[in-house]
Design a protein around this motif. Structure first.
Motif, PDB file in Angstrom:
ATOM      1  N   LEU A  69      -9.555  -9.769  -8.736  1.00 32.82           N
ATOM      2  CA  LEU A  69      -9.593  -9.379  -7.323  1.00 32.82           C
ATOM      3  C   LEU A  69     -10.960  -9.639  -6.694  1.00 32.82           C
ATOM      4  O   LEU A  69     -11.060 -10.048  -5.537  1.00 32.82           O
ATOM      5  CB  LEU A  69      -9.282  -7.877  -7.179  1.00 32.82           C
ATOM      6  CG  LEU A  69      -7.844  -7.415  -7.196  1.00 32.82           C
ATOM      7  CD1 LEU A  69      -7.810  -5.890  -7.072  1.00 32.82           C
ATOM      8  CD2 LEU A  69      -7.059  -8.049  -6.046  1.00 32.82           C
ATOM      9  N   SER A  97      -9.856 -15.394  -5.772  1.00 42.58           N
ATOM     10  CA  SER A  97      -9.951 -13.931  -5.720  1.00 42.58           C
ATOM     11  C   SER A  97      -9.778 -13.449  -4.279  1.00 42.58           C
ATOM     12  O   SER A  97      -9.971 -14.210  -3.323  1.00 42.58           O
ATOM     13  CB  SER A  97     -11.305 -13.465  -6.256  1.00 42.58           C
ATOM     14  OG  SER A  97     -12.336 -13.785  -5.338  1.00 42.58           O
ATOM     15  N   GLU A  98      -9.399 -12.195  -4.135  1.00 46.70           N
ATOM     16  CA  GLU A  98      -9.234 -11.666  -2.775  1.00 46.70           C
ATOM     17  C   GLU A  98     -10.552 -11.703  -2.008  1.00 46.70           C
ATOM     18  O   GLU A  98     -10.580 -11.987  -0.806  1.00 46.70           O
ATOM     19  CB  GLU A  98      -8.686 -10.226  -2.825  1.00 46.70           C
ATOM     20  CG  GLU A  98      -7.188 -10.170  -3.087  1.00 46.70           C
ATOM     21  CD  GLU A  98      -6.568  -8.845  -2.652  1.00 46.70           C
ATOM     22  OE1 GLU A  98      -7.224  -8.050  -1.943  1.00 46.70           O
ATOM     23  OE2 GLU A  98      -5.404  -8.602  -3.034  1.00 46.70           O
ATOM     24  N   ASP A 135      -5.579  -6.665   5.376  1.00 46.53           N
ATOM     25  CA  ASP A 135      -4.405  -6.994   4.568  1.00 46.53           C
ATOM     26  C   ASP A 135      -4.718  -7.067   3.074  1.00 46.53           C
ATOM     27  O   ASP A 135      -3.835  -7.379   2.265  1.00 46.53           O
ATOM     28  CB  ASP A 135      -3.833  -8.351   5.013  1.00 46.53           C
ATOM     29  CG  ASP A 135      -3.353  -8.312   6.457  1.00 46.53           C
ATOM     30  OD1 ASP A 135      -2.889  -7.234   6.887  1.00 46.53           O
ATOM     31  OD2 ASP A 135      -3.459  -9.339   7.149  1.00 46.53           O
ATOM     32  N   ALA A 136      -5.963  -6.805   2.712  1.00 47.56           N
ATOM     33  CA  ALA A 136      -6.351  -6.892   1.298  1.00 47.56           C
ATOM     34  C   ALA A 136      -5.774  -5.712   0.519  1.00 47.56           C
ATOM     35  O   ALA A 136      -5.260  -4.753   1.105  1.00 47.56           O
ATOM     36  CB  ALA A 136      -7.873  -6.917   1.172  1.00 47.56           C
ATOM     37  N   SER A 137      -5.873  -5.786  -0.794  1.00 47.66           N
ATOM     38  CA  SER A 137      -5.329  -4.742  -1.661  1.00 47.66           C
ATOM     39  C   SER A 137      -6.088  -3.429  -1.452  1.00 47.66           C
ATOM     40  O   SER A 137      -7.233  -3.425  -0.985  1.00 47.66           O
ATOM     41  CB  SER A 137      -5.441  -5.166  -3.123  1.00 47.66           C
ATOM     42  OG  SER A 137      -6.805  -5.273  -3.465  1.00 47.66           O
ATOM     43  N   PRO A 138      -5.449  -2.304  -1.788  1.00 48.97           N
ATOM     44  CA  PRO A 138      -6.123  -1.004  -1.632  1.00 48.97           C
ATOM     45  C   PRO A 138      -7.448  -0.944  -2.391  1.00 48.97           C
ATOM     46  O   PRO A 138      -8.405  -0.339  -1.904  1.00 48.97           O
ATOM     47  CB  PRO A 138      -5.115  -0.011  -2.218  1.00 48.97           C
ATOM     48  CG  PRO A 138      -3.796  -0.702  -2.171  1.00 48.97           C
ATOM     49  CD  PRO A 138      -4.074  -2.168  -2.283  1.00 48.97           C
ATOM     50  N   GLU A 139      -7.507  -1.596  -3.562  1.00 49.63           N
ATOM     51  CA  GLU A 139      -8.749  -1.571  -4.345  1.00 49.63           C
ATOM     52  C   GLU A 139      -9.901  -2.238  -3.575  1.00 49.63           C
ATOM     53  O   GLU A 139     -11.019  -1.728  -3.540  1.00 49.63           O
ATOM     54  CB  GLU A 139      -8.559  -2.282  -5.694  1.00 49.63           C
ATOM     55  CG  GLU A 139      -7.705  -1.532  -6.699  1.00 49.63           C
ATOM     56  CD  GLU A 139      -6.214  -1.810  -6.534  1.00 49.63           C
ATOM     57  OE1 GLU A 139      -5.822  -2.457  -5.536  1.00 49.63           O
ATOM     58  OE2 GLU A 139      -5.445  -1.382  -7.416  1.00 49.63           O
ATOM     59  N   VAL A 140      -9.612  -3.387  -2.979  1.00 51.65           N
ATOM     60  CA  VAL A 140     -10.656  -4.113  -2.256  1.00 51.65           C
ATOM     61  C   VAL A 140     -11.112  -3.306  -1.041  1.00 51.65           C
ATOM     62  O   VAL A 140     -12.319  -3.170  -0.782  1.00 51.65           O
ATOM     63  CB  VAL A 140     -10.149  -5.508  -1.843  1.00 51.65           C
ATOM     64  CG1 VAL A 140     -11.095  -6.155  -0.825  1.00 51.65           C
ATOM     65  CG2 VAL A 140     -10.001  -6.389  -3.086  1.00 51.65           C
ATOM     66  N   ARG A 141     -10.175  -2.736  -0.327  1.00 54.35           N
ATOM     67  CA  ARG A 141     -10.568  -1.950   0.858  1.00 54.35           C
ATOM     68  C   ARG A 141     -11.354  -0.706   0.448  1.00 54.35           C
ATOM     69  O   ARG A 141     -12.337  -0.339   1.088  1.00 54.35           O
ATOM     70  CB  ARG A 141      -9.325  -1.579   1.675  1.00 54.35           C
ATOM     71  CG  ARG A 141      -8.790  -2.775   2.470  1.00 54.35           C
ATOM     72  CD  ARG A 141      -7.582  -2.418   3.316  1.00 54.35           C
ATOM     73  NE  ARG A 141      -6.361  -2.375   2.512  1.00 54.35           N
ATOM     74  CZ  ARG A 141      -5.488  -1.377   2.518  1.00 54.35           C
ATOM     75  NH1 ARG A 141      -5.689  -0.336   3.287  1.00 54.35           N
ATOM     76  NH2 ARG A 141      -4.415  -1.422   1.759  1.00 54.35           N
ATOM     77  N   TYR A 142     -10.940  -0.083  -0.658  1.00 55.50           N
ATOM     78  CA  TYR A 142     -11.653   1.102  -1.139  1.00 55.50           C
ATOM     79  C   TYR A 142     -13.086   0.752  -1.526  1.00 55.50           C
ATOM     80  O   TYR A 142     -14.046   1.436  -1.135  1.00 55.50           O
ATOM     81  CB  TYR A 142     -10.908   1.701  -2.343  1.00 55.50           C
ATOM     82  CG  TYR A 142     -11.702   2.727  -3.106  1.00 55.50           C
ATOM     83  CD1 TYR A 142     -11.799   4.041  -2.639  1.00 55.50           C
ATOM     84  CD2 TYR A 142     -12.379   2.392  -4.280  1.00 55.50           C
ATOM     85  CE1 TYR A 142     -12.543   4.990  -3.332  1.00 55.50           C
ATOM     86  CE2 TYR A 142     -13.115   3.333  -4.982  1.00 55.50           C
ATOM     87  CZ  TYR A 142     -13.197   4.620  -4.502  1.00 55.50           C
ATOM     88  OH  TYR A 142     -13.940   5.544  -5.191  1.00 55.50           O
ATOM     89  N   TRP A 202      -6.884  -3.710 -17.063  1.00 57.92           N
ATOM     90  CA  TRP A 202      -7.355  -3.288 -15.743  1.00 57.92           C
ATOM     91  C   TRP A 202      -8.677  -3.985 -15.399  1.00 57.92           C
ATOM     92  O   TRP A 202      -8.856  -4.458 -14.279  1.00 57.92           O
ATOM     93  CB  TRP A 202      -7.507  -1.760 -15.698  1.00 57.92           C
ATOM     94  CG  TRP A 202      -7.913  -1.271 -14.354  1.00 57.92           C
ATOM     95  CD1 TRP A 202      -7.102  -1.010 -13.286  1.00 57.92           C
ATOM     96  CD2 TRP A 202      -9.252  -1.008 -13.910  1.00 57.92           C
ATOM     97  NE1 TRP A 202      -7.859  -0.600 -12.205  1.00 57.92           N
ATOM     98  CE2 TRP A 202      -9.170  -0.594 -12.569  1.00 57.92           C
ATOM     99  CE3 TRP A 202     -10.506  -1.086 -14.518  1.00 57.92           C
ATOM    100  CZ2 TRP A 202     -10.300  -0.247 -11.823  1.00 57.92           C
ATOM    101  CZ3 TRP A 202     -11.635  -0.754 -13.785  1.00 57.92           C
ATOM    102  CH2 TRP A 202     -11.524  -0.340 -12.454  1.00 57.92           C
TER     103      TRP A 202
END
Lengths: 170, 255
Positions: B50, B58-59, B72-79, B43
């Motif tokens: 990310l 990386s995102e 449109d980024a991953s939930p982790e990035v938005r969080y 992880w």
């Protein structure tokens, strides 16, 4: 040996003076206040068999295997606990005990810590992490981990944390 | 590391290089499965992939170059970016993941990663462990019966020496930000200049997200503002060491 004990007691008294400026302790359990000053404040008295809370590896349960090296050496003497004189500071009465093994202080804890200003009550009701004690320590041998400014991978190799990890990985 | 099912022998240590630094794990009895440690490490590397600003793929880098829309980024990035914005407000703007229009949530990600890695161990059944990510520490439980985790705090003016030591039963987080390892890298976002009046700030809090971000924000604030602001925070203790080695304790440390 007697000279060593007296020298240690002097160190403990000196530590008490230092520690009184920024120290914090809590009982290990919620069993009320710190052990009060039942021990007489004679300097250099040997208190028991080193069975202090921060102990000498004598926990009978599932003892960590890595602690065996501490007890295995034939030349090393058993840890002993010394109680320093109670020192009256402007913040309260402070008395510490030190655990000594092989002429080195391996642990320092409080037997008495009486704040004059009522801060003890504030601290007892504190909701944050339970700080058991805070000591000035030049000896890094008895810490589990180290907080500092973020090191790079290269910086890590020269860090105290790296030394601790190597000790733990053996 | 090979993924082996079954309980790992305790106590054990593991060292993992990730995010440009080193993560140190200590797990004491009762421990958990080796698989759980493998999962936590996987992880960490996934989060690095990310969020790394050093990786062009990386995102975060893709959002910064406009290849990827934040929505449109991953939930982790938005969080994480939403959390950074919340913490920017809480710190009066002294913690910021946005500088000159670019995103850099690195100041949040490492503390979050350490805390979440520790949470993964806990979810797998471990109750006594310590995770140290590059000098930011989260400890649960105790290293052995009868004592707490002993956490040394380095002296920024002598980085191989300890300034002080704290013993605490978990959950406890200790984060330090400062100039000792990587120089004046913390910017005061309000003036865009490196903050240099504080050599280091150590924050002790119940969780590492709080401790890490508060320590970084406090360095950016400088001594006076940091002392006042940290004093206003609940459940926080702090040690401020200034550039001339003076020290200031915030919160309930007996002195």
């Amino acid at each position: 040996m007697k000279r060593l004990i007296l020298a240690t007691a002097g160190t403990v008294a000196g530590l008490a003076a230092l520690l009184s400026f920024k120290t914090q302790t809590h009982p290990l359990t919620n069993a009320g206040a710190l052990p009060s000053a039942s021990a007489e404040a004679s300097s250099g008295s040997t208190a028991g068999s080193g069975a202090s809370a921060a102990g000498s590896g004598s926990d009978s349960g599932s003892a960590p295997s890595s602690s065996t090296s501490r007890n295995s050496s034939k030349t090393s003497s058993a840890p002993k606990t010394y109680i320093g004189q109670a020192v009256t500071t402007r913040y309260g009465i402070v008395q510490v005990k030190a655990t000594v093994a092989n002429s080195k202080i391996t642990d320092v804890a409080f037997v008495q810590l009486t704040a004059f200003d009522g801060r003890s009550q504030q601290i007892n009701s504190y909701a944050g992490p339970l700080l058991l004690q805070e000591t000035i320590s030049q000896q890094s041998a008895r810490v589990d981990t180290i907080s500092g400014a973020t090191y790079t991978s290269d910086g890590y190799r020269q860090s105290l944390q790296s030394a601790l990890d190597q000790a733990g990985l053996k | 590391m090979t993924a082996v099912a079954g309980p790992a022998a305790v106590p054990f240590s593991h060292v993992e290089e990730c995010m440009g630094t080193v993560f140190s794990f200590r797990v004491a009895a009762p421990g958990m499965t080796r698989t759980a440690l493998t999962d936590a490490i996987a992880w960490l590397h996934a989060i690095d992939a990310l969020f790394s600003t050093y990786r062009s793929d990386s995102e975060i880098s893709h959002v910064n170059t406009g290849i990827l829309r934040l929505a449109d980024a991953s939930p982790e990035v938005r969080y994480v970016l939403a959390e950074c914005d919340r913490l920017r407000d809480e710190t009066d703007g002294y913690f910021s993941a946005r500088l000159d229009g670019r995103l850099d949530p690195s100041g949040y990600v490492k503390g979050w990663a350490v805390q979440h890695a520790a949470n993964l161990l806990a979810a797998a059944g471990s109750v006594n462990h310590c995770v140290n990510g590059g000098g930011d520490v989260f400890c649960a439980g105790r290293p052995e019966p009868g004592r707490g985790w002993r956490i040394g705090i380095t002296d920024p003016h002598q980085p191989r020496h300890l300034r002080t030591t704290v013993e605490a039963a978990g959950p406890v987080a200790v984060a330090t930000s400062g100039l000792a390892e990587r120089g004046a890298h913390i910017l005061d976002p309000h003036i865009g200049q490196p903050a240099t009046d504080l050599a280091s700030v150590t924050v002790i809090a119940p969780d590492l997200l709080t401790a890490d971000v508060y320590a970084t924000a406090a360095v950016a604030m400088g001594p006076q503002r940091a002392a006042a602001w940290l004093s206003s925070r609940p459940n926080v203790r702090a040690l401020l060491i200034d550039s001339s080695a003076g020290e200031q304790f915030i919160g309930d440390w007996i002195r």
